[in-house]
Motif scaffolding. Structure first.
Motif, PDB file in Angstrom:
ATOM      1  N   GLN A 108      -5.728  13.117  -3.644  1.00 43.24           N
ATOM      2  CA  GLN A 108      -4.951  12.014  -3.099  1.00 43.24           C
ATOM      3  C   GLN A 108      -5.714  11.317  -1.976  1.00 43.24           C
ATOM      4  O   GLN A 108      -5.703  10.088  -1.890  1.00 43.24           O
ATOM      5  CB  GLN A 108      -3.607  12.517  -2.572  1.00 43.24           C
ATOM      6  CG  GLN A 108      -2.625  12.868  -3.651  1.00 43.24           C
ATOM      7  CD  GLN A 108      -1.340  13.419  -3.067  1.00 43.24           C
ATOM      8  OE1 GLN A 108      -1.375  14.347  -2.269  1.00 43.24           O
ATOM      9  NE2 GLN A 108      -0.228  12.836  -3.460  1.00 43.24           N
ATOM     10  N   ALA A 109      -6.383  12.083  -1.134  1.00 46.02           N
ATOM     11  CA  ALA A 109      -7.140  11.486  -0.037  1.00 46.02           C
ATOM     12  C   ALA A 109      -8.286  10.632  -0.562  1.00 46.02           C
ATOM     13  O   ALA A 109      -8.489   9.502  -0.102  1.00 46.02           O
ATOM     14  CB  ALA A 109      -7.681  12.582   0.877  1.00 46.02           C
ATOM     15  N   TRP A 110      -9.041  11.129  -1.540  1.00 42.03           N
ATOM     16  CA  TRP A 110     -10.144  10.345  -2.103  1.00 42.03           C
ATOM     17  C   TRP A 110      -9.626   9.149  -2.890  1.00 42.03           C
ATOM     18  O   TRP A 110     -10.243   8.085  -2.872  1.00 42.03           O
ATOM     19  CB  TRP A 110     -11.041  11.226  -2.970  1.00 42.03           C
ATOM     20  CG  TRP A 110     -11.955  12.074  -2.153  1.00 42.03           C
ATOM     21  CD1 TRP A 110     -11.886  13.418  -1.989  1.00 42.03           C
ATOM     22  CD2 TRP A 110     -13.063  11.631  -1.376  1.00 42.03           C
ATOM     23  NE1 TRP A 110     -12.892  13.839  -1.155  1.00 42.03           N
ATOM     24  CE2 TRP A 110     -13.626  12.767  -0.763  1.00 42.03           C
ATOM     25  CE3 TRP A 110     -13.637  10.392  -1.123  1.00 42.03           C
ATOM     26  CZ2 TRP A 110     -14.744  12.696   0.063  1.00 42.03           C
ATOM     27  CZ3 TRP A 110     -14.743  10.321  -0.294  1.00 42.03           C
ATOM     28  CH2 TRP A 110     -15.285  11.460   0.295  1.00 42.03           C
ATOM     29  N   SER A 111      -8.496   9.294  -3.573  1.00 42.71           N
ATOM     30  CA  SER A 111      -7.911   8.154  -4.291  1.00 42.71           C
ATOM     31  C   SER A 111      -7.519   7.055  -3.315  1.00 42.71           C
ATOM     32  O   SER A 111      -7.753   5.870  -3.570  1.00 42.71           O
ATOM     33  CB  SER A 111      -6.683   8.593  -5.089  1.00 42.71           C
ATOM     34  OG  SER A 111      -7.036   9.450  -6.128  1.00 42.71           O
ATOM     35  N   PRO A 148       0.816  -1.209   0.000  1.00 42.44           N
ATOM     36  CA  PRO A 148       0.000   0.000   0.000  1.00 42.44           C
ATOM     37  C   PRO A 148       0.854   1.266   0.000  1.00 42.44           C
ATOM     38  O   PRO A 148       1.951   1.296   0.559  1.00 42.44           O
ATOM     39  CB  PRO A 148      -0.797  -0.099   1.298  1.00 42.44           C
ATOM     40  CG  PRO A 148      -0.761  -1.532   1.674  1.00 42.44           C
ATOM     41  CD  PRO A 148       0.523  -2.070   1.137  1.00 42.44           C
ATOM     42  N   VAL A 149       0.335   2.307  -0.605  1.00 41.36           N
ATOM     43  CA  VAL A 149       1.052   3.576  -0.719  1.00 41.36           C
ATOM     44  C   VAL A 149       1.338   4.177   0.647  1.00 41.36           C
ATOM     45  O   VAL A 149       2.405   4.742   0.871  1.00 41.36           O
ATOM     46  CB  VAL A 149       0.224   4.573  -1.565  1.00 41.36           C
ATOM     47  CG1 VAL A 149       0.811   5.956  -1.531  1.00 41.36           C
ATOM     48  CG2 VAL A 149       0.121   4.095  -2.987  1.00 41.36           C
ATOM     49  N   GLY A 152      -8.519   1.781  -1.313  1.00 44.45           N
ATOM     50  CA  GLY A 152      -8.118   1.065  -0.100  1.00 44.45           C
ATOM     51  C   GLY A 152      -6.658   1.275   0.258  1.00 44.45           C
ATOM     52  O   GLY A 152      -6.007   0.381   0.785  1.00 44.45           O
ATOM     53  N   GLY A 153      -6.123   2.458  -0.020  1.00 44.22           N
ATOM     54  CA  GLY A 153      -4.740   2.772   0.323  1.00 44.22           C
ATOM     55  C   GLY A 153      -3.719   2.271  -0.673  1.00 44.22           C
ATOM     56  O   GLY A 153      -2.522   2.359  -0.420  1.00 44.22           O
ATOM     57  N   GLN A 154      -4.150   1.741  -1.802  1.00 46.63           N
ATOM     58  CA  GLN A 154      -3.220   1.170  -2.768  1.00 46.63           C
ATOM     59  C   GLN A 154      -2.620   2.199  -3.723  1.00 46.63           C
ATOM     60  O   GLN A 154      -1.503   2.038  -4.191  1.00 46.63           O
ATOM     61  CB  GLN A 154      -3.907   0.080  -3.587  1.00 46.63           C
ATOM     62  CG  GLN A 154      -4.335  -1.115  -2.768  1.00 46.63           C
ATOM     63  CD  GLN A 154      -3.153  -1.862  -2.173  1.00 46.63           C
ATOM     64  OE1 GLN A 154      -2.122  -2.017  -2.797  1.00 46.63           O
ATOM     65  NE2 GLN A 154      -3.319  -2.310  -0.948  1.00 46.63           N
ATOM     66  N   GLU A 155      -3.364   3.253  -4.047  1.00 46.84           N
ATOM     67  CA  GLU A 155      -2.893   4.210  -5.050  1.00 46.84           C
ATOM     68  C   GLU A 155      -3.350   5.611  -4.664  1.00 46.84           C
ATOM     69  O   GLU A 155      -4.510   5.814  -4.304  1.00 46.84           O
ATOM     70  CB  GLU A 155      -3.447   3.850  -6.432  1.00 46.84           C
ATOM     71  CG  GLU A 155      -2.972   4.733  -7.550  1.00 46.84           C
ATOM     72  CD  GLU A 155      -1.472   4.722  -7.722  1.00 46.84           C
ATOM     73  OE1 GLU A 155      -0.907   5.819  -7.868  1.00 46.84           O
ATOM     74  OE2 GLU A 155      -0.863   3.642  -7.682  1.00 46.84           O
ATOM     75  N   ASP A 156      -2.439   6.573  -4.746  1.00 48.42           N
ATOM     76  CA  ASP A 156      -2.799   7.942  -4.390  1.00 48.42           C
ATOM     77  C   ASP A 156      -3.000   8.838  -5.607  1.00 48.42           C
ATOM     78  O   ASP A 156      -3.342  10.001  -5.462  1.00 48.42           O
ATOM     79  CB  ASP A 156      -1.756   8.556  -3.460  1.00 48.42           C
ATOM     80  CG  ASP A 156      -0.402   8.710  -4.105  1.00 48.42           C
ATOM     81  OD1 ASP A 156      -0.086   7.919  -5.014  1.00 48.42           O
ATOM     82  OD2 ASP A 156       0.352   9.606  -3.695  1.00 48.42           O
ATOM     83  N   ASP A 210       8.640   6.896   1.093  1.00 49.60           N
ATOM     84  CA  ASP A 210       8.610   8.222   0.464  1.00 49.60           C
ATOM     85  C   ASP A 210       7.254   8.905   0.601  1.00 49.60           C
ATOM     86  O   ASP A 210       7.136  10.106   0.394  1.00 49.60           O
ATOM     87  CB  ASP A 210       9.008   8.137  -1.004  1.00 49.60           C
ATOM     88  CG  ASP A 210       8.123   7.193  -1.802  1.00 49.60           C
ATOM     89  OD1 ASP A 210       7.462   6.344  -1.186  1.00 49.60           O
ATOM     90  OD2 ASP A 210       8.118   7.310  -3.040  1.00 49.60           O
ATOM     91  N   PHE A 211       6.207   8.197   0.976  1.00 49.15           N
ATOM     92  CA  PHE A 211       4.884   8.798   1.162  1.00 49.15           C
ATOM     93  C   PHE A 211       4.630   9.165   2.615  1.00 49.15           C
ATOM     94  O   PHE A 211       4.004  10.178   2.908  1.00 49.15           O
ATOM     95  CB  PHE A 211       3.790   7.830   0.686  1.00 49.15           C
ATOM     96  CG  PHE A 211       2.399   8.402   0.788  1.00 49.15           C
ATOM     97  CD1 PHE A 211       1.918   9.236  -0.194  1.00 49.15           C
ATOM     98  CD2 PHE A 211       1.592   8.116   1.870  1.00 49.15           C
ATOM     99  CE1 PHE A 211       0.651   9.780  -0.101  1.00 49.15           C
ATOM    100  CE2 PHE A 211       0.320   8.646   1.967  1.00 49.15           C
ATOM    101  CZ  PHE A 211      -0.149   9.484   0.979  1.00 49.15           C
ATOM    102  N   ASN A 212       5.108   8.367   3.526  1.00 44.58           N
ATOM    103  CA  ASN A 212       4.749   8.504   4.933  1.00 44.58           C
ATOM    104  C   ASN A 212       5.740   9.386   5.694  1.00 44.58           C
ATOM    105  O   ASN A 212       6.370   8.962   6.635  1.00 44.58           O
ATOM    106  CB  ASN A 212       4.672   7.114   5.575  1.00 44.58           C
ATOM    107  CG  ASN A 212       3.960   7.147   6.899  1.00 44.58           C
ATOM    108  OD1 ASN A 212       3.376   8.138   7.269  1.00 44.58           O
ATOM    109  ND2 ASN A 212       4.033   6.041   7.620  1.00 44.58           N
ATOM    110  N   ASN A 213       5.876  10.659   5.299  1.00 41.73           N
ATOM    111  CA  ASN A 213       6.671  11.580   6.092  1.00 41.73           C
ATOM    112  C   ASN A 213       5.859  12.815   6.461  1.00 41.73           C
ATOM    113  O   ASN A 213       6.368  13.915   6.442  1.00 41.73           O
ATOM    114  CB  ASN A 213       7.992  11.964   5.443  1.00 41.73           C
ATOM    115  CG  ASN A 213       7.988  11.881   3.955  1.00 41.73           C
ATOM    116  OD1 ASN A 213       7.248  11.118   3.394  1.00 41.73           O
ATOM    117  ND2 ASN A 213       8.815  12.646   3.305  1.00 41.73           N
TER     118      ASN A 213
END
Length: 79
Positions: free
Chosen positions: A32-35, A15-16, A40-44, A21-24
């Motif tokens: 991005q939030a709706w994506s 999951p993204v 289900g957290g797979q793609e932003d 590189d995403f979780n900082n």
């Protein structure tokens, strides 16, 4: 030979939201939030870069909430 299935990083399959590189704690856009919600957290980037689509889903959620609250208040007042 390089194909579409040659992934350069091992974390591309997860999951993204768990990728380093995403979780900082950066601010993400409404798209991005709706994506992330819809996939289900797979793609932003599933909804693209158009900011209007994220605003549409946010306003739609607000409208549904307000309409449900007002409808419930009217229903309870009439009964």
């Amino acid at each position: 030979m390089r194909t579409d299935f040659d992934f350069p990083k091992a974390e591309l399959l997860g999951p993204v939201v768990f990728r380093p590189d995403f979780n900082n704690f950066e601010v993400i856009s409404a798209n991005q939030a709706w994506s992330l919600f819809f996939t289900g957290g797979q793609e932003d980037k599933a909804l693209g870069r158009n900011a209007e689509l994220g605003k549409f889903f946010t306003n739609l959620l607000i409208a549904i909430t307000v309409a449900g609250s007002l409808g419930g208040a009217v229903f309870t007042h009439l009964t």
